[in-house]
Design a protein around this motif. Structure first.
Motif, PDB file in Angstrom:
ATOM      1  N   GLY A 243       0.249 -11.634   2.655  1.00 37.16           N
ATOM      2  CA  GLY A 243      -1.116 -11.274   3.006  1.00 37.16           C
ATOM      3  C   GLY A 243      -1.199 -10.714   4.416  1.00 37.16           C
ATOM      4  O   GLY A 243      -2.098  -9.941   4.730  1.00 37.16           O
TER       5      GLY A 243
ATOM      6  N   ILE B  25     -12.725 -14.738 -12.522  1.00 39.67           N
ATOM      7  CA  ILE B  25     -11.512 -14.282 -11.845  1.00 39.67           C
ATOM      8  C   ILE B  25     -11.096 -12.930 -12.405  1.00 39.67           C
ATOM      9  O   ILE B  25     -10.823 -11.975 -11.688  1.00 39.67           O
ATOM     10  N   LYS B  26     -11.098 -12.860 -13.725  1.00 42.96           N
ATOM     11  CA  LYS B  26     -10.674 -11.630 -14.362  1.00 42.96           C
ATOM     12  C   LYS B  26     -11.638 -10.496 -14.025  1.00 42.96           C
ATOM     13  O   LYS B  26     -11.219  -9.383 -13.707  1.00 42.96           O
TER      14      LYS B  26
ATOM     15  N   LEU C 100      -8.982 -14.596   2.173  1.00 37.60           N
ATOM     16  CA  LEU C 100      -7.667 -14.533   2.804  1.00 37.60           C
ATOM     17  C   LEU C 100      -7.460 -13.187   3.490  1.00 37.60           C
ATOM     18  O   LEU C 100      -6.870 -13.101   4.558  1.00 37.60           O
ATOM     19  N   LEU C 101      -7.934 -12.137   2.867  1.00 37.08           N
ATOM     20  CA  LEU C 101      -7.672 -10.800   3.385  1.00 37.08           C
ATOM     21  C   LEU C 101      -8.932 -10.076   3.839  1.00 37.08           C
ATOM     22  O   LEU C 101      -8.936  -8.862   3.982  1.00 37.08           O
TER      23      LEU C 101
ATOM     24  N   GLN D  99       4.284   0.353  -8.018  1.00 37.66           N
ATOM     25  CA  GLN D  99       3.243   0.304  -6.995  1.00 37.66           C
ATOM     26  C   GLN D  99       2.603  -1.068  -6.857  1.00 37.66           C
ATOM     27  O   GLN D  99       1.636  -1.208  -6.139  1.00 37.66           O
TER      28      GLN D  99
ATOM     29  N   GLU E  66     -11.681  -2.654  -5.911  1.00 34.05           N
ATOM     30  CA  GLU E  66     -11.741  -1.273  -5.443  1.00 34.05           C
ATOM     31  C   GLU E  66     -12.765  -0.429  -6.191  1.00 34.05           C
ATOM     32  O   GLU E  66     -12.719   0.784  -6.179  1.00 34.05           O
TER      33      GLU E  66
ATOM     34  N   TYR F  60     -10.666 -16.577  -3.323  1.00 36.87           N
ATOM     35  CA  TYR F  60      -9.509 -16.842  -2.474  1.00 36.87           C
ATOM     36  C   TYR F  60      -9.006 -15.586  -1.775  1.00 36.87           C
ATOM     37  O   TYR F  60      -8.872 -15.529  -0.562  1.00 36.87           O
ATOM     38  N   ARG F  61      -8.743 -14.584  -2.582  1.00 35.75           N
ATOM     39  CA  ARG F  61      -8.196 -13.355  -2.010  1.00 35.75           C
ATOM     40  C   ARG F  61      -9.221 -12.676  -1.100  1.00 35.75           C
ATOM     41  O   ARG F  61      -8.871 -12.053  -0.113  1.00 35.75           O
TER      42      ARG F  61
ATOM     43  N   ASP G 185       0.797  -1.230   0.000  1.00 38.38           N
ATOM     44  CA  ASP G 185       0.000   0.000   0.000  1.00 38.38           C
ATOM     45  C   ASP G 185       0.825   1.274   0.000  1.00 38.38           C
ATOM     46  O   ASP G 185       0.471   2.248   0.643  1.00 38.38           O
ATOM     47  N   ARG G 186       1.909   1.250  -0.733  1.00 38.58           N
ATOM     48  CA  ARG G 186       2.746   2.468  -0.710  1.00 38.58           C
ATOM     49  C   ARG G 186       2.095   3.624  -1.446  1.00 38.58           C
ATOM     50  O   ARG G 186       2.552   4.742  -1.390  1.00 38.58           O
ATOM     51  N   ASN G 187       1.004   3.313  -2.149  1.00 38.40           N
ATOM     52  CA  ASN G 187       0.306   4.428  -2.798  1.00 38.40           C
ATOM     53  C   ASN G 187      -0.734   5.049  -1.873  1.00 38.40           C
ATOM     54  O   ASN G 187      -1.362   6.032  -2.222  1.00 38.40           O
TER      55      ASN G 187
ATOM     56  N   ILE H 124      -1.701 -11.827  -4.493  1.00 36.96           N
ATOM     57  CA  ILE H 124      -2.396 -12.808  -3.653  1.00 36.96           C
ATOM     58  C   ILE H 124      -3.343 -13.575  -4.563  1.00 36.96           C
ATOM     59  O   ILE H 124      -4.024 -12.969  -5.373  1.00 36.96           O
TER      60      ILE H 124
ATOM     61  N   ASN I  94     -11.053  -9.357 -10.479  1.00 37.96           N
ATOM     62  CA  ASN I  94      -9.773  -8.678 -10.328  1.00 37.96           C
ATOM     63  C   ASN I  94      -9.833  -7.274 -10.905  1.00 37.96           C
ATOM     64  O   ASN I  94      -9.251  -6.342 -10.359  1.00 37.96           O
TER      65      ASN I  94
ATOM     66  N   LYS J 108      -9.853  -7.089   1.810  1.00 33.74           N
ATOM     67  CA  LYS J 108      -9.048  -5.884   1.910  1.00 33.74           C
ATOM     68  C   LYS J 108      -8.569  -5.412   0.532  1.00 33.74           C
ATOM     69  O   LYS J 108      -8.534  -4.214   0.265  1.00 33.74           O
ATOM     70  N   ARG J 109      -8.175  -6.335  -0.317  1.00 38.26           N
ATOM     71  CA  ARG J 109      -7.709  -5.921  -1.639  1.00 38.26           C
ATOM     72  C   ARG J 109      -8.845  -5.543  -2.590  1.00 38.26           C
ATOM     73  O   ARG J 109      -8.613  -4.966  -3.641  1.00 38.26           O
TER      74      ARG J 109
ATOM     75  N   ASP K 240      -1.195  -7.017   4.511  1.00 39.12           N
ATOM     76  CA  ASP K 240      -2.461  -6.422   4.106  1.00 39.12           C
ATOM     77  C   ASP K 240      -3.460  -6.415   5.245  1.00 39.12           C
ATOM     78  O   ASP K 240      -4.293  -5.523   5.343  1.00 39.12           O
TER      79      ASP K 240
END
Lengths: 1064, 206
Positions: A896, A1031-1032, A974-975, B36, A1039, A970-971, A863-865, B41, A1035, A978-979, A899
């Motif tokens: 993970g 999946i695509k 797992l998080l 970035q 957000e 999955y993601r 999350d450096r942005n 995951i 993804n 969060k993602r 995150d």
């Protein structure tokens, strides 16, 4: 004259070039899309180009009675001489006959609309033809060239043209293209290719491989849904398991109307499709046909269509072999010599025709194999079906029973057992035994168990309803509330029946006393109604019981009302919830508010520790302060522990890097020399595994490694991630020598004891720093940085417990300061006072070093942005993660974790409390990681939930077998999403998940996942997305979700399940 | 010429975490580099249409999580792969060392029909960085020892060699694909009237 012929040949050249271009286009399309759609624009343009060639120089006179120069007329004309033309001509006439409105236009020109065309195609075709069609016709381009198209689809076009070319003198002018010796044959040979392609109407996705972006899909969806908002949408909660009516289904686009049933089609028909639900499928089921010596393996499947339940069995040879057939041949035909005779063995049994199911089961252990023989009404036995071991027979029967419901059943029914599923009725002896199969009984070691089930079928419910007006009364009566959510025909039947039961008793029973004749009729009807109602009700109950067994654990039994909770936990309300002593007691109210409305950003910092279980409700401010203090203390102690270890690891690293770089600079020549000499110890050590394969003269480095380990006690060699072996033999590297002979007596005990003293409040934080009992002393003489913290550490290590306590006391006032010190980047980090040395096992150093590198890599990328982590706050992240990992070295760092920690750190902006809460959070989350088992459980639960709450989606997922693993979630799991979400949304979703545990469900993530699917269900369904598509899609949608909507949907879904389960 | 049934090439990118798998994929497909990227995951993929040997094919490039712990996830994603790209970081020797286990693990999990000749491509990434620690020579020797795997040194950041590498990946994947279909017993039918020279599979000699 010469000029005339020149322009003529030029024209012909152009026509041919046009055909060439179109052929190329269509071949390309077939390559990129795997198939050519029949309505594809390329087909139209190709036909146009061919038509242009054929029309050129056509002799009107030759067509005799036909008035125009239509090529359709030409086709009919030649049909008497050419078989292919006759075939196509017949087809064209058939289509005209089927759609008489087209007749008038058809004979005069080829502007015909084949009824097969879908509306969807029109836009494609128009855009495609406008440029290429040589003689554009007014408005009718889409429907043109029907005979050419049909000839193309039927793969007969090339031969028809061949015929025309060879008989050109009869129909064409001498200087026409077709009559031209060169062009004519070119034309016919050009079309050989397109005639070999497969044209399909089955798949309507023109964009099959072109992968529209998620954005585009959403856009596409928005446009139509504005005009008809969710017109085709079915109510979500479908109690009925099987989706049997296909007409309203969004996935009916699969529908293959093609009458020709090819072998491939046959096999594909065994898959789930819109017409039939696949209830059961098992490969390598043996069937023993009468005239075959050996049982044959094949694929057994159970299909449910609207009217029928069908058992199919297909030999493996056909299942695997359809690919071998070069061109699709008719299912029953004998085109293919090798495979065709297998068609004779294919089983296709309508369960309606079956009256008994004989089961023979060998029960030697839990694993059971079995045989099923189906007996028809006519008494004829079908070939025995042998199931392999592993309970396949039981599951087949179970599926069969499910498929029969609600209008039929197995008699006696299979027993339903909680948790295990359906099993055979027990005890065996009470059941009818089957005679006449002594072979089974001979296996006296393994007690054979035989059953006979009768298949009980009832009449079609629709017919029944039509003749029994009383049922209509029942139908119109209001359903019970929880039943109103049933939507498929079957389930609503069930509900209506259960109500008509009451109605039948009240008004009708009174009539019985008045007139006997009416009474008689009524009793009969009543009996019928009651029995039907009973069976319907039974099926419904049984289904609900399955639902409950599977899913009751997922939600809390008590439904919490959301009255007044929409605005969530505001600052004001939070203040009100504190009593005069600052204690928060109304636990459930807090959870309720948070669940339905979230927490105001300003007070998240205060509320989250409660939600995560770090604080407990009822704690006084003093207690909380104590807890905070202790947490901080513990955190700092642990941190100073690992900082010491880190310093050693880093020093070793530095040495090795220097060494490796030195090696690399001389690497070229070194490895050269090694190639020559074969023995160069340095290189051998450094190159390690890498060159092992290339140089067989080297000894196995792994073995070497082990030897060294055993001989050299201070094993530091394998600890840093990047560099492995070379250190130990280098004189330049760190001196490793036991400097404190007395030190070992302490071994690792000081460090563990320090955990104990401080860690008493950390009931749930496992304290297991894996220290090797055979610890070795590592002294790093080369590090000369001495630091206060480091001194403390060493003192802690070397002094006894009481001393340690006082040290901690002293440290507390300055805790914040030292914390700040800790937040400094690692350059300022402490290193253990070198002279004293630390006691660390090589294993610890090894593991910790490995994890440090991993953490480093991920922290840098986390999350450096996001503004919070744009600066040194990343170091805080690193510190907390490393502390946690140091405490859980046996688990180690896993991708993970960063995150999961990051949002906590953003809210608290404090390392120790973040750490405390993170530990709490990880108690649940750790199970999702590869070493836990929660992920598979989530997937399984998702499956069940979708099956219950959205059968249409379930059908789609079932159709694409790949969905079974739900990896697209999955993601998410797992998080905790969060993602998938923006930071502000993550906060809202997380607190909702935490509160949900106490309000609706401790598996709220499942409902969130379902809500995400539901939010896009129409897009998913209308594009019939498969595993990769989805999946695509998700993804790309990351957000970008409408989180308030998703949360609302999730809460509703949880409520639906609660309601469903509560209503028994 | 074989039938052109399937033209979707599935490519799997494997390698230790933070060697630049995501960056390589994005550089190739989107011609973009970003510093970035987060740790991957689960799995993601991008598709790109490319022309190989005059044929338009769709490459479906799968990016996976780098931590070996997550490999068990792989099975679902590795299935049906046509080519496997092994990536290491030229500045981190350990990432190179682990290529062995990545390769083995892939072969076990994907269980391709012909493991001996399954196309791999090795990419040594981050050559734009100063502190190089794995020499080309060493990497090449490893690749040679593994049945002559094509090797490229790339920089996802600068876009060096990325296109070239993926072109080879596509070519080898296609060759694998074709071979699969031929061994799968597909009859050869001439579909395309235009002559199309089938190029024999030839590993890049870089």
């Amino acid at each position: 004259m010469l000029g005339q012929s020149a322009s003529d040949s030029e024209f012909k050249e152009r026509l041919i070039a046009n055909v060439k271009k179109e052929v190329k286009q269509i071949m390309e399309e077939s390559v990129t899309k795997k198939f050519v759609h029949e309505d594809s624009s390329t087909v139209v343009s190709l036909c146009g180009a061919v038509e242009a060639c054929l029309s050129q120089g056509l002799r009107r006179r030759a067509l005799g009675l036909f008035k125009t120069s239509s090529t359709t007329a030409l086709l009919h004309k030649i049909s008497s001489n050419c078989i292919e033309a006759a075939y196509v001509s017949k087809k064209v006439q058939d289509i005209e006959a089927a759609d008489p409105s087209k007749r008038s236009s058809s004979s005069s020109d080829s502007i015909i609309k084949p009824p097969i065309l879908t509306k969807k195609s029109s836009s494609n075709s128009v855009s495609g033809t406008s440029t290429t069609s040589p003689n554009p016709n007014v408005g009718g381009q889409v429907f043109k060239y029907m005979w050419i198209r049909i000839a193309l689809y039927e793969k007969k076009l090339a031969r028809i043209i061949d015929h025309l070319v060879s008989n050109a003198n009869r129909y064409y002018d001498k200087d026409s293209l077709v009559a031209d010796p060169d062009y004519g044959s070119i034309l016919s040979s050009l079309l050989v290719g397109p005639c070999a392609l497969d044209y399909s109407r089955a798949k309507t996705q023109d964009y099959f491989w072109s992968d529209p972006s998620a954005n585009e899909l959403v856009q596409r969806h928005i446009i139509p849904s504005q005009t008809t908002p969710q017109a085709s949408r079915r109510p979500m909660l479908n109690i009925k398991r099987m989706h049997t009516s296909s007409d309203d289904s969004g996935i009916s686009t699969y529908k293959n109307n093609s009458p020709a049933s090819t072998a491939k089609d046959y096999v594909e028909s065994l898959h789930q499709n819109s017409r039939a639900t696949l209830l059961y499928g098992k490969n390598n089921v043996l069937v023993h046909p009468k005239d075959v010596a050996e049982p044959m393996p094949g694929y057994l499947s159970l299909h449910q269509s609207i009217q029928y339940l069908i058992i199919k069995w297909t030999p493996n040879q056909l299942m695997n072999g359809y690919n071998d057939q070069s061109l699709p041949s008719s299912a029953g035909s004998t085109d293919n010599v090798d495979k065709s005779f297998y068609w004779a063995y294919v089983l296709n049994i309508n369960v309606d025709d079956i009256v008994y199911v004989h089961c023979h089961q060998n029960r030697s252990s839990e694993e059971t194999s079995g045989t099923i023989i189906l007996v028809g009404h006519d008494g004829v036995q079908r070939p025995p079906i042998h199931f392999p071991e592993g309970g396949h027979m039981a599951s087949f029967l179970s599926c069969l029973e499910t498929g029969l419901l609600p209008h039929g059943q197995l008699d006696p029914p299979l027993w339903s057992q909680k948790g295990i599923g359906r099993i055979f009725p027990w005890p065996v002896k009470s059941r009818r035994r089957v005679g006449g199969l002594p072979s089974v009984l001979e296996n006296n070691d393994e007690m054979p168990i035989d059953y006979v089930f009768r298949v009980v079928n009832k009449s079609n419910p629709e017919e029944f309803l039509a003749t029994h007006p009383i049922m209509d009364v029942g139908r119109t009566s209001p359903y019970r509330p929880h039943l109103s959510s049933c939507s498929t025909n079957e389930s609503s039947d069930c509900s209506s029946k259960s109500i008509s039961l009451d109605l039948a008793e009240n008004p009708i029973v009174t009539q019985v006393n008045q007139t006997t004749s009416i009474a008689l009729v009524c009793t009969t009807m009543k009996r019928q109604i009651i029995s039907r109602a009973f069976y319907g009700w039974l099926a419904y109950c049984r289904h609900l019981s399955t639902v409950r067994t599977h899913l009751s654990g997922l939600v809390n039994g008590r439904i919490t009302p959301d009255i007044g909770a929409e605005s969530g936990l505001t600052e004001e309300r939070w203040k009100d919830l504190h009593d005069e002593n600052g204690v928060v007691n109304l636990e459930s109210e807090v959870y309720r508010l948070v669940y339905f409305g979230g927490v105001a950003q300003e007070i998240r910092k205060e509320v989250w520790p409660y939600l995560l279980g770090h604080y407990t409700f009822g704690q006084t401010p003093e207690e909380r302060a104590d807890l905070d203090e202790n947490t901080r203390h513990y955190y700092e102690t642990t941190m100073s522990e690992w900082l010491a270890v880190e310093a050693i690891v880093r020093q070793l690293d530095k040495e090795k890097t220097a060494h490796a770089v030195a090696k690399l600079s001389s690497g070229g020549s070194a490895s050269d020399s090694k190639v020559k000499n074969g023995v160069d110890i340095d290189v051998q050590l450094e190159n390690e595994v890498f060159e092992e394969n290339g140089f067989s003269d080297l000894s196995d480095p792994e073995v070497e490694d082990d030897e060294k380990d055993s001989t050299k006690i201070p094993k530091v060699d394998s600890l840093p991630v990047d560099f492995d072996l070379e250190v130990k033999n280098e004189p330049k590297t760190i001196n490793l020598e036991p400097s404190q002979p007395g030190g070992e007596s302490m071994k690792s005990s000081p460090s563990t004891s320090s955990y104990e003293t401080v860690g008493t409040d950390f009931v749930d934080c496992p304290m297991s720093p894996k220290l090797n009992p055979t610890a070795v002393i590592v002294t790093d003489a080369s590090i000369d940085v001495v630091n206060m913290m480091a001194m403390e550490i060493n003192e802690e290590k070397n002094n006894d417990k009481t001393n340690l306590e006082t040290l901690h006391e002293e440290k507390m006032p300055s805790a914040q300061n030292s914390l700040d010190a800790l937040q400094e980047p690692k350059s300022a980090c402490v290193s253990p006072a070198s002279s004293n040395g630390g006691i660390y096992s090589s294993e610890l150093l090894d593991q910790f070093g490995l994890n440090l590198h991993r953490i480093e890599k991920d922290v840098q990328r986390c999350d450096r942005n996001y503004w919070y982590f744009a600066n040194e706050n990343l170091d805080k992240l690193r510190n907390v993660i490393t502390t946690y990992v140091y405490e859980h070295l046996e688990i180690g760092y896993m991708q993970g974790m960063c995150d999961i920690l990051a949002p906590l750190l953003v809210i608290f902006d404090d390392e120790s409390i973040s750490y405390g809460c993170f530990c709490r959070l990880m108690e649940r989350m750790i199970e999702n990681f590869p070493n836990g088992c929660a992920m598979d459980m989530h997937f399984a639960n998702m499956r069940s939930l979708i099956q219950i709450l959205d059968s249409e989606m379930y059908d789609l997922m079932h159709a694409h077998g790949d969905y079974t693993h739900f990896y697209f979630c999955y993601r998410w799991f797992l998080l905790d999403f969060k993602r998938e979400l923006l930071y502000t949304d993550v906060f809202a979703v997380w607190e909702c998940i935490w509160a949900a545990k106490h309000v609706s469900s401790s598996h709220f993530v499942l409902f969130l996942a379902l809500a995400l699917l539901e939010n896009y269900r129409d897009i998913i369904l209308s594009n019939s997305m498969d595993f990769t598509d989805i999946i695509k899609f998700f993804n790309e949608m990351a957000e970008r979700h409408n989180v308030p909507q998703v949360l609302k949907t999730a809460r509703n879904l949880a409520l639906q399940l609660q309601t469903l389960i509560e209503n028994k | 010429m074989a039938t052109r049934k399937k033209v979707l090439l599935k490519v799997i990118i494997l390698g230790d975490s933070s060697v630049g798998k995501t960056s390589l994929m994005n550089q190739y497909v989107n011609k973009r580099f970003s510093n970035q990227y987060k740790a991957t995951i689960g799995a993601d993929f991008l598709t790109k249409e490319v022309v190989v040997d005059d044929r338009v094919v769709t490459m479906q490039i799968w990016d996976t999580a780098g931590q070996e712990r997550f490999q068990s996830l792989g099975v679902a994603f590795y299935r049906g792969a046509d080519c496997c790209v092994l990536v290491f970081d030229t500045t981190a020797p350990n990432t190179f060392k682990n290529l062995d286990s990545w390769r083995d693990e892939f072969l076990i999990q994907a269980s391709p029909r012909n493991p001996e000749h399954f196309p791999f491509v090795v990419l040594g990434n981050k050559i734009d960085l100063e502190n190089r620690a794995v020499s080309s020579k060493r990497a090449q020797q490893w690749c040679q020892s593994k049945n002559d795997i094509p090797y490229f040194e790339t920089s996802a950041k600068e876009g060096i060699n990325v296109d070239l590498a993926f072109q080879t990946i596509a070519k080898n994947a296609l060759a694998q694909e074709t071979e699969d279909m031929e061994t799968g017993g597909f009859p050869n039918i001439t579909l395309n009237p235009e002559p199309n020279t089938r190029q024999n599979q030839n590993d890049c000699s870089c």
